[in-house]
Design an enzyme around this catalytic site. Sequence first.
Site, PDB file in Angstrom:
ATOM      1  N   THR A   1      -5.911  -4.889  -7.729  1.00  0.00           N
ATOM      2  CA  THR A   1      -6.447  -4.799  -9.094  1.00  0.00           C
ATOM      3  C   THR A   1      -5.397  -4.256 -10.057  1.00  0.00           C
ATOM      4  O   THR A   1      -5.470  -4.522 -11.250  1.00  0.00           O
ATOM      5  CB  THR A   1      -7.668  -3.855  -9.135  1.00  0.00           C
ATOM      6  OG1 THR A   1      -7.327  -2.684  -8.402  1.00  0.00           O
ATOM      7  CG2 THR A   1      -8.892  -4.498  -8.517  1.00  0.00           C
TER       8      THR A   1
ATOM      9  N   GLU B   1      -8.204  -2.956  -4.416  1.00  0.00           N
ATOM     10  CA  GLU B   1      -7.007  -3.627  -3.869  1.00  0.00           C
ATOM     11  C   GLU B   1      -6.641  -4.830  -4.728  1.00  0.00           C
ATOM     12  O   GLU B   1      -7.497  -5.649  -5.071  1.00  0.00           O
ATOM     13  CB  GLU B   1      -7.310  -4.059  -2.434  1.00  0.00           C
ATOM     14  CG  GLU B   1      -6.187  -3.794  -1.485  1.00  0.00           C
ATOM     15  CD  GLU B   1      -5.832  -2.322  -1.346  1.00  0.00           C
ATOM     16  OE1 GLU B   1      -4.884  -1.882  -2.022  1.00  0.00           O
ATOM     17  OE2 GLU B   1      -6.475  -1.618  -0.556  1.00  0.00           O
TER      18      GLU B   1
ATOM     19  N   ASP C   1       0.984   2.571  -6.538  1.00  0.00           N
ATOM     20  CA  ASP C   1       1.702   3.345  -5.520  1.00  0.00           C
ATOM     21  C   ASP C   1       2.549   4.447  -6.163  1.00  0.00           C
ATOM     22  O   ASP C   1       2.646   5.562  -5.667  1.00  0.00           O
ATOM     23  CB  ASP C   1       2.616   2.421  -4.699  1.00  0.00           C
ATOM     24  CG  ASP C   1       1.858   1.243  -4.120  1.00  0.00           C
ATOM     25  OD1 ASP C   1       0.609   1.285  -4.094  1.00  0.00           O
ATOM     26  OD2 ASP C   1       2.506   0.267  -3.704  1.00  0.00           O
TER      27      ASP C   1
ATOM     28  N   GLY D   1       6.377  -0.546   6.784  1.00  0.00           N
ATOM     29  CA  GLY D   1       5.768  -1.863   6.964  1.00  0.00           C
ATOM     30  C   GLY D   1       4.303  -1.782   7.352  1.00  0.00           C
ATOM     31  O   GLY D   1       3.749  -2.712   7.916  1.00  0.00           O
TER      32      GLY D   1
ATOM     33  N   SER E   1       5.727   2.978   1.954  1.00  0.00           N
ATOM     34  CA  SER E   1       6.961   3.713   2.250  1.00  0.00           C
ATOM     35  C   SER E   1       8.060   3.337   1.257  1.00  0.00           C
ATOM     36  O   SER E   1       8.850   4.189   0.844  1.00  0.00           O
ATOM     37  CB  SER E   1       7.415   3.426   3.682  1.00  0.00           C
ATOM     38  OG  SER E   1       7.641   2.044   3.856  1.00  0.00           O
ATOM     39  N   SER E   2       8.101   2.078   0.828  1.00  0.00           N
ATOM     40  CA  SER E   2       9.182   1.688  -0.098  1.00  0.00           C
ATOM     41  C   SER E   2       8.988   2.325  -1.465  1.00  0.00           C
ATOM     42  O   SER E   2       9.953   2.767  -2.087  1.00  0.00           O
ATOM     43  CB  SER E   2       9.275   0.179  -0.290  1.00  0.00           C
ATOM     44  OG  SER E   2       8.663  -0.512   0.714  1.00  0.00           O
TER      45      SER E   2
HETATM   46  C1  GLA Z   1       1.091  -3.200  -2.963  1.00  0.00           C
HETATM   47  C2  GLA Z   1       1.577  -3.100  -4.400  1.00  0.00           C
HETATM   48  C3  GLA Z   1       0.544  -2.361  -5.255  1.00  0.00           C
HETATM   49  C4  GLA Z   1      -0.828  -2.998  -5.115  1.00  0.00           C
HETATM   50  C5  GLA Z   1      -1.196  -3.170  -3.646  1.00  0.00           C
HETATM   51  C6  GLA Z   1      -2.475  -3.936  -3.446  1.00  0.00           C
HETATM   52  O1  GLA Z   1       1.028  -1.942  -2.393  1.00  0.00           O
HETATM   53  O2  GLA Z   1       2.799  -2.411  -4.458  1.00  0.00           O
HETATM   54  O3  GLA Z   1       0.978  -2.325  -6.587  1.00  0.00           O
HETATM   55  O4  GLA Z   1      -0.863  -4.214  -5.807  1.00  0.00           O
HETATM   56  O5  GLA Z   1      -0.172  -3.828  -2.915  1.00  0.00           O
HETATM   57  O6  GLA Z   1      -3.551  -3.254  -3.950  1.00  0.00           O
END
Ligand code: GLA
Length: 454
Positions: free
Chosen positions: A60, A58, A202, A153, A158-159
């Site tokens: 990273t 997370e 993501d 959210g 989702s975005s």
């Molecule tokens: C959001 C960001 C990702 C990542 C996470 C945390 O989802 O869009 O790029 O940084 O937070 O791991």
Amino acid sequence: MRPDLRARLSPIYGPDAPQALELQCERIGRALMRFRQVYGPGPVQLFRAPGRVNLIGEHTDYNHGYVLPMALDKDVILLARPRSDAQVCLENIEADFAPRAFEIGADMPPRPAGDWANYAQGPAQLLAREYGPNLAGCDVLVSGEAPCGVPRGAGLSSSSAFTVAFAVMLVSLNRLPLRGPALADACGRAEWYVGTRGGVMDQFISILAERDRALFLDCRPQPQTGGYTYRQVPIPKGYNVVVVDSCVKHANTGPLFNRRVAEGRIGVRLLREHYPQITHLRDVSDIPWADLEPLLPEAISADALRARGIEPDTILDNGLNPDTDQFQVRRRCRHVISENRRVLQSVAALQAGDMATFGRLMAEAHASARDDYEISTPEIEALVAAASAAPGCCGARLTGAGWGGCIVALVESSAVTAFVHYVTTAYRRQVGIEAEAFICRSAPGAGCLLTTLV
Ligand code: GLA
């Protein structure tokens, strides 16, 4: 529903999941009806992009580190019909999202923060900049409604799923030579348009996902080619990834997120005084923490940074939120550096079927996210505590950016039903909120489902 649509959907949502398939067919039927009401009869193309849950790794990604996300079988779908001009018309099946329209161009000012059209304008502008100004627009209907849509959210991306679906659609309609990792990288950059400085996790998982596999991704592009290194990692048989939504959403977390990004970058600037060759926290992974710690102040003010020749306003390209005067450098860097190691160890554990080690690393990652990155909430703590105490659970942690949203747990398949009951009951008693839990049945990555749906 037409048999060719069912045949196309079955490998995506799983031949073993007739109920999910049925719901998706109904959802597409509703979307098609609405599309025709708004834009009139004629052929329509169908695109989709999934949301994700992150197993470990997370915060990273924007530090050029490692991540291990998995796609959901919940997604955003788009129905689209190309236009002969550069106009994009956006309709959403959900009434909360008012219709929007824009003309694709290389310089489109973003709408106010939070406006849903920004997630389409971002990729449109990026593609116009990188692939020429004559992109054709389209009439679009978006569907992200429950239960098939990615919960909004909830930290399940989702975005990004919408951004990716929109980019995949524009690329396909305009026949642009962009796919796979290069497309994921472009989608990552496109999302900076909304004002949040996220990484590429993501978008990569939404595009490269495979059924029943997590994606081990090294978020550092290779210097020569700009390519990425990644590997699909199967989830061992007999275990399920379970997502539990705290159903608590925190609005406007963008500035908090950007502050974390800035704190990592400040850490790099400070470490560079001793390690001049580094560019990201990833570069100090092999240096013992005991050597790094004295170089990183627990907290540093904007003025103290200036005194060391670092102008805080140059840390992020869109500037820093003015209320970020104290930067928690040491603990943020400790989280990122230790989290990168945990991801590497978790991938090895998963591949060896060593679920006890994987679970322990999840617990350590959670503690680090809570104590060093400070992104947990009381509700998430209640969920993680309940999940960790539930029989059959190997490990549990918060997932996603933080400040609310979901936890992820790895659970023995035979214990999943009891696990869900145990965790939701404990959460209801302690917090007074009904949590929503589901098994992550990972689906393949984004793409065009049908080029002619009539
Ligand atoms: C959001 C960001 C990702 C990542 C996470 C945390 O989802 O869009 O790029 O940084 O937070 O791991």
